[in-house]
Design a protein around this motif. Structure first.
Motif, PDB file in Angstrom:
ATOM      1  N   GLU A  36       0.908  -1.185   0.072  1.00  0.00           N
ATOM      2  CA  GLU A  36      -0.045   0.048   0.069  1.00  0.00           C
ATOM      3  C   GLU A  36       0.705   1.381  -0.174  1.00  0.00           C
ATOM      4  OE1 GLU A  36      -3.449   2.075   0.111  1.00  0.00           O
ATOM      5  OE2 GLU A  36      -3.589  -0.047   0.206  1.00  0.00           O
ATOM      6  N   SER A  37       1.898   1.034   0.812  1.00  0.00           N
ATOM      7  CA  SER A  37       2.864   2.387   0.744  1.00  0.00           C
ATOM      8  C   SER A  37       3.218   2.938  -0.630  1.00  0.00           C
ATOM      9  CB  SER A  37       3.834   2.146   1.862  1.00  0.00           C
ATOM     10  OG  SER A  37       4.872   0.995   1.368  1.00  0.00           O
ATOM     11  N   ALA A  38       3.602   1.627  -1.510  1.00  0.00           N
ATOM     12  CA  ALA A  38       4.126   1.988  -2.934  1.00  0.00           C
ATOM     13  C   ALA A  38       3.205   2.572  -3.772  1.00  0.00           C
ATOM     14  CB  ALA A  38       4.848   0.755  -3.395  1.00  0.00           C
ATOM     15  N   CYS A  39       1.968   1.879  -3.621  1.00  0.00           N
ATOM     16  CA  CYS A  39       0.809   2.238  -4.496  1.00  0.00           C
ATOM     17  C   CYS A  39      -0.518   2.718  -3.730  1.00  0.00           C
ATOM     18  CB  CYS A  39       0.363   1.348  -5.541  1.00  0.00           C
ATOM     19  SG  CYS A  39       1.858   0.877  -6.556  1.00  0.00           S
ATOM     20  N   PRO A  40      -0.522   3.803  -3.151  1.00  0.00           N
ATOM     21  CA  PRO A  40      -1.707   4.077  -2.158  1.00  0.00           C
ATOM     22  C   PRO A  40      -2.988   4.026  -3.088  1.00  0.00           C
ATOM     23  CG  PRO A  40       0.004   5.895  -2.060  1.00  0.00           C
ATOM     24  CD  PRO A  40       0.527   4.735  -3.230  1.00  0.00           C
ATOM     25  N   GLY A  41      -3.990   3.615  -2.340  1.00  0.00           N
ATOM     26  CA  GLY A  41      -5.436   3.644  -2.700  1.00  0.00           C
ATOM     27  C   GLY A  41      -5.856   2.334  -3.484  1.00  0.00           C
ATOM     28  N   GLN A  42      -4.877   1.377  -3.321  1.00  0.00           N
ATOM     29  CA  GLN A  42      -5.324  -0.024  -3.869  1.00  0.00           C
ATOM     30  C   GLN A  42      -6.225  -0.904  -2.999  1.00  0.00           C
ATOM     31  OE1 GLN A  42      -2.082  -3.039  -2.939  1.00  0.00           O
ATOM     32  NE2 GLN A  42      -0.904  -1.268  -3.059  1.00  0.00           N
ATOM     33  N   SER A  43      -6.520  -0.499  -1.838  1.00  0.00           N
ATOM     34  CA  SER A  43      -7.190  -1.326  -0.833  1.00  0.00           C
ATOM     35  C   SER A  43      -8.700  -0.877  -0.585  1.00  0.00           C
ATOM     36  CB  SER A  43      -6.619  -1.474   0.474  1.00  0.00           C
ATOM     37  OG  SER A  43      -5.312  -2.168   0.217  1.00  0.00           O
ATOM     38  N   ASP A  44      -9.067   0.474  -1.344  1.00  0.00           N
ATOM     39  CA  ASP A  44     -10.311   1.224  -0.859  1.00  0.00           C
ATOM     40  C   ASP A  44     -10.957   1.181  -2.264  1.00  0.00           C
ATOM     41  OD1 ASP A  44     -12.492   2.528  -0.160  1.00  0.00           O
ATOM     42  OD2 ASP A  44     -11.146   4.045   0.903  1.00  0.00           O
ATOM     43  N   GLY A  45     -12.097   0.393  -2.450  1.00  0.00           N
ATOM     44  CA  GLY A  45     -12.806   0.409  -3.563  1.00  0.00           C
ATOM     45  C   GLY A  45     -13.746   1.395  -3.860  1.00  0.00           C
ATOM     46  N   SER A  46     -13.921   2.312  -2.591  1.00  0.00           N
ATOM     47  CA  SER A  46     -14.785   3.311  -2.638  1.00  0.00           C
ATOM     48  C   SER A  46     -14.217   4.833  -3.157  1.00  0.00           C
ATOM     49  CB  SER A  46     -15.391   3.614  -1.386  1.00  0.00           C
ATOM     50  OG  SER A  46     -14.575   3.953  -0.363  1.00  0.00           O
ATOM     51  N   ARG A  49     -13.030   6.880  -8.968  1.00  0.00           N
ATOM     52  CA  ARG A  49     -12.265   6.209 -10.303  1.00  0.00           C
ATOM     53  C   ARG A  49     -10.955   6.582 -10.548  1.00  0.00           C
ATOM     54  NH1 ARG A  49     -17.211   5.627 -14.064  1.00  0.00           N
ATOM     55  NH2 ARG A  49     -17.786   7.286 -12.834  1.00  0.00           N
ATOM     56  N   PRO A  50     -10.781   7.935 -10.608  1.00  0.00           N
ATOM     57  CA  PRO A  50      -9.269   8.290 -11.012  1.00  0.00           C
ATOM     58  C   PRO A  50      -8.170   7.838 -10.281  1.00  0.00           C
ATOM     59  CG  PRO A  50     -10.835  10.102 -11.583  1.00  0.00           C
ATOM     60  CD  PRO A  50     -11.523   9.072 -10.723  1.00  0.00           C
ATOM     61  N   VAL A  51      -8.548   7.707  -8.879  1.00  0.00           N
ATOM     62  CA  VAL A  51      -7.687   7.500  -7.988  1.00  0.00           C
ATOM     63  C   VAL A  51      -7.300   6.132  -8.023  1.00  0.00           C
ATOM     64  CG1 VAL A  51      -6.984   7.303  -5.509  1.00  0.00           C
ATOM     65  CG2 VAL A  51      -8.312   9.395  -6.287  1.00  0.00           C
ATOM     66  N   GLN A  52      -8.336   5.317  -8.096  1.00  0.00           N
ATOM     67  CA  GLN A  52      -8.247   3.838  -8.307  1.00  0.00           C
ATOM     68  C   GLN A  52      -7.359   3.276  -9.583  1.00  0.00           C
ATOM     69  OE1 GLN A  52     -11.250   1.224  -7.032  1.00  0.00           O
ATOM     70  NE2 GLN A  52     -12.845   3.024  -6.903  1.00  0.00           N
ATOM     71  N   VAL A  53      -7.710   4.129 -10.708  1.00  0.00           N
ATOM     72  CA  VAL A  53      -7.009   3.788 -12.122  1.00  0.00           C
ATOM     73  C   VAL A  53      -5.482   4.234 -11.784  1.00  0.00           C
ATOM     74  CG1 VAL A  53      -6.876   4.620 -14.510  1.00  0.00           C
ATOM     75  CG2 VAL A  53      -9.002   3.921 -13.675  1.00  0.00           C
ATOM     76  N   GLN A  54      -5.264   5.287 -11.207  1.00  0.00           N
ATOM     77  CA  GLN A  54      -3.855   5.631 -10.900  1.00  0.00           C
ATOM     78  C   GLN A  54      -3.306   4.656 -10.030  1.00  0.00           C
ATOM     79  OE1 GLN A  54      -2.265   8.027 -12.661  1.00  0.00           O
ATOM     80  NE2 GLN A  54      -0.439   7.018 -11.791  1.00  0.00           N
ATOM     81  N   ALA A  55      -3.663   3.887  -9.082  1.00  0.00           N
ATOM     82  CA  ALA A  55      -3.213   2.967  -8.247  1.00  0.00           C
ATOM     83  C   ALA A  55      -3.069   1.753  -9.152  1.00  0.00           C
ATOM     84  CB  ALA A  55      -4.160   2.684  -7.080  1.00  0.00           C
ATOM     85  N   MET A  56      -3.891   1.445  -9.987  1.00  0.00           N
ATOM     86  CA  MET A  56      -3.794   0.151 -10.941  1.00  0.00           C
ATOM     87  C   MET A  56      -2.476   0.384 -11.820  1.00  0.00           C
ATOM     88  SD  MET A  56      -4.728  -2.692 -11.187  1.00  0.00           S
ATOM     89  CE  MET A  56      -6.460  -3.297 -11.285  1.00  0.00           C
TER      90      MET A  56
END
Length: 185
Positions: A36-46, A49-56
């Protein structure tokens, strides 16, 4: 809600790969899952969408770096293509590379990515319930041979990743992921 992941991929030929709801996605490739520290936002599906896409995107590049592969740059064409494919999947209710009866390369062609010499790959994921996280979708892809091969293919240099959420196949909280990989010579 019960775990209900489904994933698919496209490489030189189309193939649908389904992970049964009772199967465990965790496996030997977990070492390629970024913390999570390397790619924040990966564990919160709420998250938006842009934040989740950036994490992906971060998760993809982190996994590639662990295999000494170059990172993927975001292609405007593949981003537009993956977004249109994700919306087709949701709109037509078809979790398929052929969503809405279209050729699998329809949107890549429409966005102009298929000009010149190129290569393409596509990974699809559909998750629901408590499994609606970037980390879960990435875990599914990494622990599927065909999807991992697309994700870690050294020839791919560009990526477009999209996420569409909402009602799909009777699930009100579905997450539909489309990752398209490519290169030009």
């Amino acid at each position: 809600m019960a775990r209900k992941p489904i994933i698919a991929l496209l490489a030189a030929a189309c193939a649908l790969f389904v992970v049964p709801a009772s199967a465990s996605a965790s496996g030997s490739w977990d070492r390629l899952l970024a913390p999570e520290s390397a790619c924040p936002g990966q564990s919160d599906g709420s998250l938006p969408r842009p934040v989740q896409v950036q994490a992906m995107i971060c998760m993809h590049n982190w996994a590639r770096s662990q295999e000494q592969l170059s990172g993927l740059s975001v292609s405007k064409q593949l981003r537009a293509s993956s977004n249109r494919k994700a919306h087709d999947i949701k709109r037509c209710g078809q979790f398929s590379h052929y969503a809405c009866g279209r050729n699998p390369f329809y949107w890549e062609q429409r966005t102009g990515f298929l000009r010149g010499t190129y290569g393409l790959g596509e990974n699809l994921a559909f998750t629901t319930g408590t499994n609606n996280t970037v980390r879960e979708a990435m875990d599914l892809w990494l622990n599927s041979t065909e999807h991992r091969q697309n994700l870690l293919a050294p020839q791919y240099r560009q990526v477009g990743i999209s996420l569409v959420t909402g009602r799909f196949r009777g699930n009100r909280d579905a997450h539909i992921w489309v990752a398209q990989f490519g290169y030009h010579h």
